[in-house]
Scaffold this motif. Structure first.
Motif, short mmCIF file in Angstrom:
data_model
loop_
_atom_site.label_atom_id
_atom_site.label_comp_id
_atom_site.label_asym_id
_atom_site.label_seq_id
_atom_site.Cartn_x
_atom_site.Cartn_y
_atom_site.Cartn_z
N GLY A 163 46.42 35.74 38.49
CA GLY A 163 47.51 36.77 37.88
C GLY A 163 47.18 38.10 37.99
N TYR A 164 46.06 38.40 38.82
CA TYR A 164 45.60 40.04 38.88
C TYR A 164 45.20 40.35 40.19
N ARG A 165 45.45 41.63 40.41
CA ARG A 165 44.62 42.19 41.79
C ARG A 165 43.56 43.09 41.21
N ILE A 166 42.30 42.68 41.78
CA ILE A 166 41.06 43.70 41.12
C ILE A 166 41.46 45.13 41.95
N ARG A 167 41.49 46.24 41.30
CA ARG A 167 41.64 47.43 41.72
C ARG A 167 40.30 48.12 41.95
N ARG A 168 39.60 47.98 40.87
CA ARG A 168 38.13 48.81 40.88
C ARG A 168 37.23 48.24 40.11
N LEU A 169 36.04 48.16 40.06
CA LEU A 169 34.87 47.70 39.36
C LEU A 169 33.86 48.93 39.37
N GLN A 170 33.68 49.54 38.18
CA GLN A 170 32.99 50.77 38.22
C GLN A 170 31.69 50.49 37.18
N THR A 171 30.49 50.76 37.64
CA THR A 171 29.37 50.51 36.66
C THR A 171 28.71 51.95 36.11
N TYR A 172 28.35 51.73 35.02
CA TYR A 172 27.67 52.88 34.40
C TYR A 172 26.28 52.48 33.96
N LYS A 173 25.46 53.25 33.41
CA LYS A 173 24.10 52.89 32.75
C LYS A 173 24.35 51.53 32.06
N VAL A 174 24.91 51.38 30.96
CA VAL A 174 24.87 50.19 30.22
C VAL A 174 26.12 49.60 30.12
N ALA A 175 27.16 50.02 30.79
CA ALA A 175 28.51 49.37 31.00
C ALA A 175 29.35 49.19 32.09
N GLN A 176 30.24 48.38 32.39
CA GLN A 176 30.83 48.40 33.64
C GLN A 176 32.42 48.35 33.15
N VAL A 177 33.27 48.98 34.09
CA VAL A 177 34.96 49.06 33.76
C VAL A 177 35.46 48.33 34.70
N LEU A 178 36.19 47.31 34.52
CA LEU A 178 36.93 46.70 35.51
C LEU A 178 38.68 47.04 35.45
N VAL A 179 39.08 47.41 36.40
CA VAL A 179 40.58 47.94 36.40
C VAL A 179 41.37 46.84 37.07
N LEU A 180 42.47 46.18 36.65
CA LEU A 180 43.22 45.20 37.16
C LEU A 180 44.51 45.48 36.95
N GLU A 181 45.22 45.06 38.12
CA GLU A 181 46.87 45.15 38.11
C GLU A 181 47.47 43.71 38.10
N ARG A 182 48.32 43.50 37.24
CA ARG A 182 49.31 42.45 37.06
C ARG A 182 49.93 41.97 38.47
N ASN A 183 49.62 40.97 38.94
CA ASN A 183 50.16 40.51 40.36
C ASN A 183 50.76 39.14 39.86
N GLU A 184 52.13 39.02 39.93
CA GLU A 184 52.66 37.95 39.70
C GLU A 184 52.60 36.85 40.72
N ASP A 185 52.17 37.47 42.13
CA ASP A 185 52.05 36.52 43.41
C ASP A 185 50.56 36.20 43.40
N ALA A 186 49.68 36.48 42.43
CA ALA A 186 48.25 36.04 42.68
C ALA A 186 48.37 34.49 42.01
#
Length: 186
Positions: A163-186
């Motif tokens: 249901g999503y397209r992964i746009r980016r996964l960014q890591t920091y010292k103790v955290a990570q941030v995942l950015v997704l886009e809703r993709n109805e074709d997925a």
């Protein structure tokens, strides 16, 4: 903690008393919005596990029309309401004291949909993939909506999320941030 940019830039926000709430650091918050914006031309935001409300407030400051801020903890909801009052823009925010699952079910029953979802669950209670599937099942996301998830480093994401397209996964010292886009074709 402060609002980093936009209409409410520089406003200091209250912190939730105690040590049970971990707010997103200003540096990480700025990085998140640089990945997904950095500014918006309207839209609806949903801030889950809102804590201080900082992410949802930042979204409205940067141009979202409205943010719904959800947290189940009494002290967090009290702090969110104080922070919204500081902005003198209460009509641009809805504060809900419920569990994320109950709030999402209620919002779906009202046929609400969101352009931006910000989710920063407690690192010890991460059910991210289940909640992402729930957003799709409940039809909470507008086509092309952006979902931002901040988690601890222990969460392992699959190469694809239905249901999503992964746009980016960014890591920091103790955290990570995942950015997704809703993709109805997925």
């Amino acid at each position: 903690m402060r609002v980093v940019s936009g209409e409410f830039r520089g406003r200091r926000l209250n912190m939730v008393p105690g040590d049970t709430t971990r707010p997103t650091a200003d540096k990480v918050k700025e990085s998140i919005f640089n990945m997904v914006g950095p500014y918006f031309e309207g839209g609806q935001a949903l801030d889950l596990y809102a804590g201080t409300g900082g992410l949802g407030i930042e979204a409205v400051s940067r141009g979202m029309d409205h943010a719904t801020l959800v947290d189940s903890a009494y002290q967090a909801v009290k702090t969110i309401k104080q922070n919204v009052q500081l902005l003198k823009a209460a009509d641009r925010f809805t504060v809900i004291k419920r569990s994320v699952q109950a709030a999402c079910t209620a919002l779906a029953a009202e046929h609400q949909q969101f352009d931006l979802v910000l989710m920063d669950p407690p690192y010890t209670q991460q059910r991210v993939l289940t909640e992402l599937a729930n957003f799709v099942q409940l039809d909470l996301l507008k086509p092309g909506a952006t979902v931002v998830v901040e988690t601890g480093m222990d969460v392992q994401y699959p190469d694809a999320i239905t249901g999503y397209r992964i746009r980016r996964l960014q890591t920091y010292k103790v955290a990570q941030v995942l950015v997704l886009e809703r993709n109805e074709d997925a």
